[in-house]
Design an enzyme around this catalytic site. Structure first.
Site, mmCIF file in Angstrom:
data_model
loop_
_atom_site.group_PDB
_atom_site.id
_atom_site.type_symbol
_atom_site.label_atom_id
_atom_site.label_comp_id
_atom_site.label_asym_id
_atom_site.label_seq_id
_atom_site.Cartn_x
_atom_site.Cartn_y
_atom_site.Cartn_z
ATOM 1 C CD GLU A 75 52.891 -109.140 3.256
ATOM 2 O OE1 GLU A 75 52.844 -107.983 3.229
ATOM 3 O OE2 GLU A 75 52.180 -109.893 3.801
ATOM 4 C CG HIS A 160 49.911 -113.615 6.756
ATOM 5 N ND1 HIS A 160 49.333 -113.543 5.541
ATOM 6 C CD2 HIS A 160 48.969 -112.486 7.363
ATOM 7 C CE1 HIS A 160 48.280 -112.834 5.472
ATOM 8 N NE2 HIS A 160 48.086 -112.191 6.599
#
Length: 220
Positions: A75, A160
């Site tokens: 990420e 997520h």
């Protein structure tokens, strides 16, 4: 070591995140902080509660890894996109935290938006957008997140979990915890009935009230 103090601070924040927000086991989120044009981010392959400062990569805003003994977390793409936007717009945002907590994941898997059912939601900007589901670690999820964060200090990433910003690591972690709490409160309220969301006017009143501290706007 480049940005040694920032790397230590990221490790401390990562450990606090792992210990205090009910995150998923293992690599349960990503933490980053920007200093000028450089960003420290948590690495891939290390549980948040086991990080060492030397593990954390230092990156430039154009995605280059400058130092660090491990690769960046997946990420990092998302975090750098947020940091670039903050730097380009002169925002005070210097820290980003995202995490996979049970309640933010649950809300993100069901809703298109987390309604502001408590006045503390005003601190994050009001209703929280849930982005469309996208594979993690991609430019697409980064684009969705940057869009969802306009005028907000938090967003929910479908499937997520939560993402929060701050003008420092402590502030970003506080905002992530607030997002998680608001998600929990909403889920509990739904067990009773349909929660009542605060209107934009009511949220504006909360922000106005917050500027006065304990005395309130009616002080003599």
């Amino acid at each position: 070591m480049l940005l040694e103090q920032e790397r230590r601070d990221v490790c401390l924040t990562a450990r606090a995140l792992a210990a205090g927000t009910g995150t998923a086991p293992g690599e349960s989120g990503t933490v980053s902080v920007r200093s000028g044009d450089l960003v420290v981010v948590t690495p891939h392959g290390v549980p948040l509660d086991q990080l060492q400062a030397a593990d954390c990569p230092v990156m430039s805003l154009d995605d280059r890894v400058l130092e660090g003994r491990r690769d960046p977390a997946a990420e990092a793409t998302l975090h750098l996109a947020v940091h670039r936007r903050a730097a380009d717009h002169g925002d005070e945002v210097t820290a980003v935290v995202n995490a996979f907590t049970a309640d933010t994941v649950a809300v993100s898997a069901v809703l298109a938006e987390l309604p502001p059912i408590h006045h503390r939601a005003a601190a994050l900007g009001g209703a929280i957008t849930v982005t469309p589901y996208t594979l993690y670690g991609t430019g697409e999820i980064a684009d969705h997140a940057v869009k969802a964060l306009k005028g907000r200090d938090a967003a929910l990433l479908a499937g997520h979990g939560g993402l929060a910003l701050g003008h420092g690591l402590e502030h970003a972690l506080e905002n992530l915890r607030l997002l998680d709490w608001l998600s929990t409160a909403y889920l509990r309220a739904r067990q009773v009935g349909e929660p009542r969301a605060l209107s934009e006017d009511e949220l504006a009143q909360v922000r106005h009230r917050d500027t006065y501290g304990w005395a309130g706007p009616d002080i003599w």
